[in-house]
Scaffold this motif. Structure first.
Motif, PDB file in Angstrom:
ATOM      1  N   UNK A  40       0.698  -0.766  -0.151  1.00 11.63           N
ATOM      2  CA  UNK A  40      -0.550   0.086   0.145  1.00 11.63           C
ATOM      3  C   UNK A  40       0.805   1.028   0.287  1.00 11.63           C
ATOM      4  N   UNK A  41       0.583   2.227  -0.571  1.00 11.63           N
ATOM      5  CA  UNK A  41       1.226   2.912  -0.973  1.00 11.63           C
ATOM      6  C   UNK A  41       0.434   4.599  -1.201  1.00 11.63           C
ATOM      7  N   UNK A  42       0.982   6.036  -0.121  1.00 10.90           N
ATOM      8  CA  UNK A  42       0.766   6.502  -0.122  1.00 10.90           C
ATOM      9  C   UNK A  42       0.679   7.761  -1.168  1.00 10.90           C
ATOM     10  N   UNK A  43      -0.638   8.796  -1.427  1.00  8.24           N
ATOM     11  CA  UNK A  43      -1.131   8.906  -2.025  1.00  8.24           C
ATOM     12  C   UNK A  43      -0.783  10.106  -1.875  1.00  8.24           C
ATOM     13  N   UNK A  44       0.522  11.066  -3.571  1.00  4.89           N
ATOM     14  CA  UNK A  44       0.797  11.676  -3.912  1.00  4.89           C
ATOM     15  C   UNK A  44       0.347  13.594  -3.584  1.00  4.89           C
ATOM     16  N   UNK A  45      -1.484  13.209  -4.149  1.00  7.83           N
ATOM     17  CA  UNK A  45      -1.857  13.968  -3.943  1.00  7.83           C
ATOM     18  C   UNK A  45      -3.151  14.809  -3.038  1.00  7.83           C
ATOM     19  N   UNK A  46      -2.716  13.669  -2.287  1.00  4.59           N
ATOM     20  CA  UNK A  46      -3.282  13.974  -0.894  1.00  4.59           C
ATOM     21  C   UNK A  46      -2.078  14.500   0.506  1.00  4.59           C
ATOM     22  N   UNK A  47      -2.435  16.229   0.365  1.00  9.67           N
ATOM     23  CA  UNK A  47      -2.084  16.851   1.231  1.00  9.67           C
ATOM     24  C   UNK A  47      -3.285  17.344   2.697  1.00  9.67           C
ATOM     25  N   UNK A  48      -3.962  17.074   2.704  1.00  8.94           N
ATOM     26  CA  UNK A  48      -4.859  16.992   3.995  1.00  8.94           C
ATOM     27  C   UNK A  48      -3.606  16.804   4.585  1.00  8.94           C
ATOM     28  N   UNK A 103      -5.992   0.029  -7.443  1.00  7.92           N
ATOM     29  CA  UNK A 103      -4.547  -0.891  -8.240  1.00  7.92           C
ATOM     30  C   UNK A 103      -4.093  -0.432  -8.990  1.00  7.92           C
ATOM     31  N   UNK A 104      -2.834  -0.417  -9.009  1.00  9.82           N
ATOM     32  CA  UNK A 104      -2.215   0.423  -9.999  1.00  9.82           C
ATOM     33  C   UNK A 104      -0.970  -0.896 -10.410  1.00  9.82           C
ATOM     34  N   UNK A 105      -1.945  -1.325 -11.836  1.00  7.81           N
ATOM     35  CA  UNK A 105      -0.541  -2.529 -12.879  1.00  7.81           C
ATOM     36  C   UNK A 105       0.554  -2.583 -12.752  1.00  7.81           C
ATOM     37  N   UNK A 106       1.071  -0.566 -13.001  1.00 11.00           N
ATOM     38  CA  UNK A 106       2.279  -0.691 -13.143  1.00 11.00           C
ATOM     39  C   UNK A 106       3.243  -0.770 -12.669  1.00 11.00           C
ATOM     40  N   UNK A 107       2.490  -1.178 -10.926  1.00 10.66           N
ATOM     41  CA  UNK A 107       3.826  -1.310 -10.459  1.00 10.66           C
ATOM     42  C   UNK A 107       3.439  -2.118  -9.244  1.00 10.66           C
ATOM     43  N   UNK A 108       2.450  -2.819  -9.547  1.00  5.89           N
ATOM     44  CA  UNK A 108       1.687  -3.650  -8.815  1.00  5.89           C
ATOM     45  C   UNK A 108       2.044  -3.635  -6.924  1.00  5.89           C
ATOM     46  N   UNK A 109       1.320  -2.392  -7.082  1.00  6.46           N
ATOM     47  CA  UNK A 109       0.243  -1.772  -5.768  1.00  6.46           C
ATOM     48  C   UNK A 109      -0.695  -0.817  -5.108  1.00  6.46           C
ATOM     49  N   UNK A 110      -1.278  -0.493  -4.391  1.00  9.94           N
ATOM     50  CA  UNK A 110      -2.436  -0.244  -3.967  1.00  9.94           C
ATOM     51  C   UNK A 110      -2.258   1.181  -3.949  1.00  9.94           C
ATOM     52  N   UNK A 111      -3.180   2.118  -4.239  1.00  9.06           N
ATOM     53  CA  UNK A 111      -3.315   3.629  -4.059  1.00  9.06           C
ATOM     54  C   UNK A 111      -3.672   4.222  -2.727  1.00  9.06           C
ATOM     55  N   UNK A 112      -3.300   4.481  -1.884  1.00 10.21           N
ATOM     56  CA  UNK A 112      -3.861   5.285  -1.063  1.00 10.21           C
ATOM     57  C   UNK A 112      -5.337   5.947  -1.457  1.00 10.21           C
ATOM     58  N   UNK A 113      -6.625   5.917  -1.428  1.00  9.41           N
ATOM     59  CA  UNK A 113      -7.583   7.401  -1.670  1.00  9.41           C
ATOM     60  C   UNK A 113      -8.515   8.089  -0.401  1.00  9.41           C
ATOM     61  N   UNK A 114      -8.262   6.756   0.552  1.00  6.21           N
ATOM     62  CA  UNK A 114      -9.422   7.280   1.931  1.00  6.21           C
ATOM     63  C   UNK A 114      -8.918   6.214   2.990  1.00  6.21           C
ATOM     64  N   UNK A 115      -8.058   6.811   4.164  1.00  6.70           N
ATOM     65  CA  UNK A 115      -7.380   6.376   4.916  1.00  6.70           C
ATOM     66  C   UNK A 115      -6.484   6.417   5.198  1.00  6.70           C
TER      67      UNK A 115
END
Length: 374
Positions: free
Chosen positions: A64-72, A97-109
């Protein structure tokens, strides 16, 4: 009061579906998943539980990776850590899910993810003990390190939809910050404008109404937020502190260069001119500054008699009081328009004034004003 959500895939789901998701999370948190090994869950794998309408999956924290656009801001993380340690995770994270990096990017939480990670780092390699905190860790948190963290996987991972969901999810969870919310409203309007451009004519939607529905605010407030959010950042900062969002939104018609000059002078002088004056000062070919305007006023005051100076001061005080009253009247009108949309049963339950009682109060004020005129 939040209004009923309208259509489109980005709208938040119903409480009935949320209940189903929470039931699924509860099963995972209790360790009743059929597959509890620590291997990575493959994209597209579905949960075997038939009520899992949200596609809840246990995902390893290092995937799981943090979302770069999350500036909260991540606030009060210690309180959240304590809550998860003692009561477990109440709500799943939301990811795509981001298939290129095989990572799940956070949207909430992100706060929940941060709290869980902190607890695992603190207790995961600790020496086993009989302390109450360590027992709580074994009971409520360790499973997230062993089996992964419950996540709701969003099906549509298009960057625009993902960014919109990020804004909407955080808007209802973060502390009130009108200036920050105005910026996010402006960002959401940009996103929806781009989404609308991709849709066929029969699927396009009203951007203001959609934002109002998603953020739970009135369409008028959406327009004011968009206007304020379009201001230069430095002007947003000084106006938010001195006149607020709604009044500050009026300055959106000024050019970017004029806004920057205005922001600098307000910061240095503490004076906020009205919009028309600001345009004359900063958008004229012979652009002045608030310092020059103040110097001219001081020279003019020095040349008049004390009696006239007192009269001018009184006139200015009256004008300021009337302008303040005018702003309050506009706020009351706006609030009343939204108030009329509140369900009558809820008004009665909360013990609020009903519209007829408010009308009586307004009539009483009018009668008092009429008596003053006599």
């Amino acid at each position: 009061m939040k209004k009923k959500k309208i259509g489109l895939d980005l709208s938040r789901v119903s409480s009935a579906l949320e209940s189903s998701a929470e039931a699924t999370i509860a099963q995972q948190v209790d360790g009743r998943e059929e597959d509890n090994d620590k291997s990575t869950i493959k994209p597209g794998q579905t949960n075997k539980n038939p009520i899992n309408l949200f596609r809840i999956m246990n995902i390893q924290k290092n995937q799981i990776r943090r979302n770069k656009k999350n500036d909260y801001p991540i606030v009060e993380i210690e309180k959240l850590e304590w809550s998860i340690l003692h009561f477990g995770l109440i709500e799943a994270l939301s990811v795509h899910y981001d298939p290129e990096s095989n990572m799940y990017e956070l949207e909430a939480g992100e706060r929940r993810y941060t709290a869980i990670t902190n607890l695992i780092n603190r207790y995961g390699n600790a020496i086993p003990s009989d302390s109450e905190e360590y027992k709580n860790y074994k009971k409520n948190v360790e499973q997230f390190d062993l089996n992964g963290i419950p996540c709701k996987v969003e099906e549509d991972s298009h960057p625009l939809y993902s960014e919109a969901r990020l804004i909407i999810a955080n808007a209802e969870r973060r502390p009130d910050d009108p200036a920050f919310m105005a910026k996010k409203t402006h960002d959401l309007a940009r996103i929806y404008h781009e989404i609308n451009a991709m849709l066929p004519a029969n699927e396009k939607f009203s951007i203001n109404e959609k934002i109002a529905s998603d953020l739970g605010i009135g369409t008028r407030q959406v327009m004011r937020n968009k206007q304020f959010g379009s201001l230069e950042p430095e002007l947003q900062q000084v106006l938010a502190k001195r006149v607020g969002i709604n009044e500050g939104a009026r300055y959106h018609t000024m050019t970017p260069d004029a806004q920057k000059k205005l922001a600098k002078d307000i910061e240095e002088t503490g004076t906020v001119p009205d919009v028309d004056s600001a345009k004359k000062i900063y958008e004229a070919s012979n652009s002045s500054s608030l310092f020059q305007i103040k110097e001219e006023e001081q020279k003019e005051q020095a040349s008049i008699s004390p009696e006239k100076a007192v009269a001018v001061k009184k006139s200015a005080d009256v004008k300021a009081a009337l302008k303040s009253l005018n702003r309050q009247i506009k706020k009351i009108k706006s609030a009343f328009e939204e108030y009329k949309e509140i369900d009558e049963d809820l008004i009665q339950t909360l013990g609020l004034f009903n519209p007829s009682e408010i009308q009586d109060e307004i009539l009483a004020i009018i009668q008092e004003l009429q008596s003053l005129e006599r």
